[in-house]
Every structure is written in structure tokens, then in C-alpha cells.
Scaffold this active site. Sequence first.
Site, PDB file in Angstrom:
ATOM      1  CE  LYS A  13      -2.248  -1.077   3.856  1.00  0.00           C
ATOM      2  NZ  LYS A  13      -1.795  -2.432   4.231  1.00  0.00           N
ATOM      3  NE  ARG A  88      -4.830  -1.770   9.690  1.00  0.00           N
ATOM      4  CZ  ARG A  88      -3.705  -1.167   9.282  1.00  0.00           C
ATOM      5  NH1 ARG A  88      -3.690   0.100   8.981  1.00  0.00           N
ATOM      6  NH2 ARG A  88      -2.604  -1.867   9.155  1.00  0.00           N
ATOM      7  NE  ARG A 127       7.344  -3.887   6.303  1.00  0.00           N
ATOM      8  CZ  ARG A 127       6.038  -3.629   6.163  1.00  0.00           C
ATOM      9  NH1 ARG A 127       5.602  -3.012   5.100  1.00  0.00           N
ATOM     10  NH2 ARG A 127       5.183  -4.001   7.068  1.00  0.00           N
ATOM     11  NE  ARG A 135       5.604  -1.137   9.806  1.00  0.00           N
ATOM     12  CZ  ARG A 135       4.363  -1.082   9.328  1.00  0.00           C
ATOM     13  NH1 ARG A 135       4.132  -0.520   8.165  1.00  0.00           N
ATOM     14  NH2 ARG A 135       3.362  -1.584  10.003  1.00  0.00           N
ATOM     15  NE  ARG A 146       1.641  -5.242  11.172  1.00  0.00           N
ATOM     16  CZ  ARG A 146       2.773  -5.195  10.465  1.00  0.00           C
ATOM     17  NH1 ARG A 146       3.877  -5.731  10.942  1.00  0.00           N
ATOM     18  NH2 ARG A 146       2.801  -4.600   9.305  1.00  0.00           N
TER      19      ARG A 146
HETATM   20  P1  AMP Z   1       0.261   0.114   9.094  1.00  0.00           P
HETATM   21  O1  AMP Z   1       1.472   0.966   8.984  1.00  0.00           O
HETATM   22  O2  AMP Z   1      -0.867   0.614   8.242  1.00  0.00           O
HETATM   23  O3  AMP Z   1       0.554  -1.350   8.876  1.00  0.00           O
HETATM   24  O4  AMP Z   1      -0.263   0.239  10.606  1.00  0.00           O
HETATM   25  C1  AMP Z   1       0.553  -0.151  11.691  1.00  0.00           C
HETATM   26  C2  AMP Z   1      -0.289  -0.329  12.941  1.00  0.00           C
HETATM   27  O5  AMP Z   1      -0.938   0.919  13.262  1.00  0.00           O
HETATM   28  C3  AMP Z   1      -1.424  -1.329  12.837  1.00  0.00           C
HETATM   29  O6  AMP Z   1      -0.982  -2.645  13.101  1.00  0.00           O
HETATM   30  C4  AMP Z   1      -2.386  -0.810  13.900  1.00  0.00           C
HETATM   31  O7  AMP Z   1      -1.951  -1.145  15.193  1.00  0.00           O
HETATM   32  C5  AMP Z   1      -2.248   0.700  13.749  1.00  0.00           C
HETATM   33  N1  AMP Z   1      -3.217   1.249  12.775  1.00  0.00           N
HETATM   34  C6  AMP Z   1      -2.926   1.882  11.604  1.00  0.00           C
HETATM   35  N2  AMP Z   1      -4.050   2.246  10.962  1.00  0.00           N
HETATM   36  C7  AMP Z   1      -5.084   1.828  11.747  1.00  0.00           C
HETATM   37  C8  AMP Z   1      -6.500   1.875  11.624  1.00  0.00           C
HETATM   38  N3  AMP Z   1      -7.097   2.428  10.550  1.00  0.00           N
HETATM   39  N4  AMP Z   1      -7.246   1.350  12.631  1.00  0.00           N
HETATM   40  C9  AMP Z   1      -6.672   0.803  13.721  1.00  0.00           C
HETATM   41  N5  AMP Z   1      -5.349   0.687  13.885  1.00  0.00           N
HETATM   42  C10 AMP Z   1      -4.543   1.197  12.913  1.00  0.00           C
END
Ligand code: AMP
Length: 193
Positions: A13, A88, A127, A135, A146
Amino acid sequence: MRIVLFGAPGAGKGTQAKLLVEEFGLFHLSTGDVLRQAIEDRTELGLQAQGFMNRGDLVPDSLVIAIVENAILGLESQKGFILDGFPRTLNQAHELDGFLAQQKRNLSCVISLEVAEEELVKRIAMRGNEAQLRRADDNVETVRSRFKAFETQTLPLKHYYAQKKILCEVDGIGSVSVIYKAVRMAATGQTIC
Ligand code: AMP
């Protein structure tokens, strides 16, 4: 263009969002990036989100919805945007729809990057080995949570957006540029979704 980029952890993404931003000058909002920055800056938001993120759980809806609504409120109405990693949950999707409707805006399309699970696991492992991309939440236990969160809480959104006839599925396996061609077609309305 008012786009949601949808996909499992590791689907690409962020990479595809960056390319759309470069070409079309859209506003890019990654809720994950905002939360990681908040943790680094030790803000109240960061403190509230940190535990959930470390466990690989979703952060409570109220926190992420506030991030997105504030960001969109600050955007001129003409400016297009990409939401990356939001919504999400179905609740987030409903809130977003209601909020955009109030603003007389709507989503133009939801682009779903389709990547098989074995490939996702490989990508995240890679990664995790590259210092630059690593990360805090790319470790085995957290990745498992996740994925679980994605399957149980996020995947149902595909059906929601399919019913609204704005879901566009794109094959997310292959070279970044080939995937981008398909993403671009979807984003510019050249693909019948
Ligand atoms: P990402 O970088 O999009 O993979 O997000 C990393 C982490 O941030 C996720 O595993 C969640 O803990 C939190 N997070 C990011 N976006 C959301 C969302 N829309 N709703 C809930 N948690 C989120």
C-alpha cells in the site's frame, strides 16, 4: 481522486500510494505513519496507541477516526487524497462515509491490492531484515496478530465497498511498475470495477 488503498500488511500500500502521490499530487494519509510518528514524539496519541501497535492489534477506532477527520478537514475541497491503512473496521468505514457526506465529498474508489499470504509473509520477513525498512512491529508474533486483525476486522470491508460498487481489485504480485499500471488505471477510472 479520493482513494482508499486497501490490502493486508505487506501488500504494498505504502509503495503504491507514494507513486500515486508523485504522479497526481494527492494528499497521502497513512494512519500507521501518523501513529508511528506520534509514538516517536511521545505525544498523548502515541502513548495511547503504543501498546496496541506493539501487540499487532488495531488501535481504537476513536483515535484513528479523529486523525483522519482532522486531516481531511484541513484539506481544500478540490484536493484529492489517498487513505493508506484506513479504514480498517466497518465502523471506521461508516464513520468515514458519514463524515465525507457532510463535507459533500465521497470516495472515488477503493483499490484492493491482492497478494497471497505466503508472499506477504516473505515480504514482511524481508522488510524485517533491511535496516532501512524495518519497523518495530515486523516481528513474528506481532505480524501474526496483524494478519489476524486484517482477516477478522478488515477483510469484511471488501464486501462493503463491493456493494457500493467502488471496489477495484488489483493483482499485487509482480514488479512495482506493473502493479502501478493497474493501480493507475483503477485510480483514473479506466478500469471497470
Ligand atoms: P500500518 O502501517 O498501516 O501497517 O499500521 C501499523 C499499525 O498501526 C497497525 O498494526 C495498527 O496497530 C495501527 N493502525 C494503523 N491504521 C489503523 C486503523 N485504521 N485502525 C486501527 N489501527 C490502525
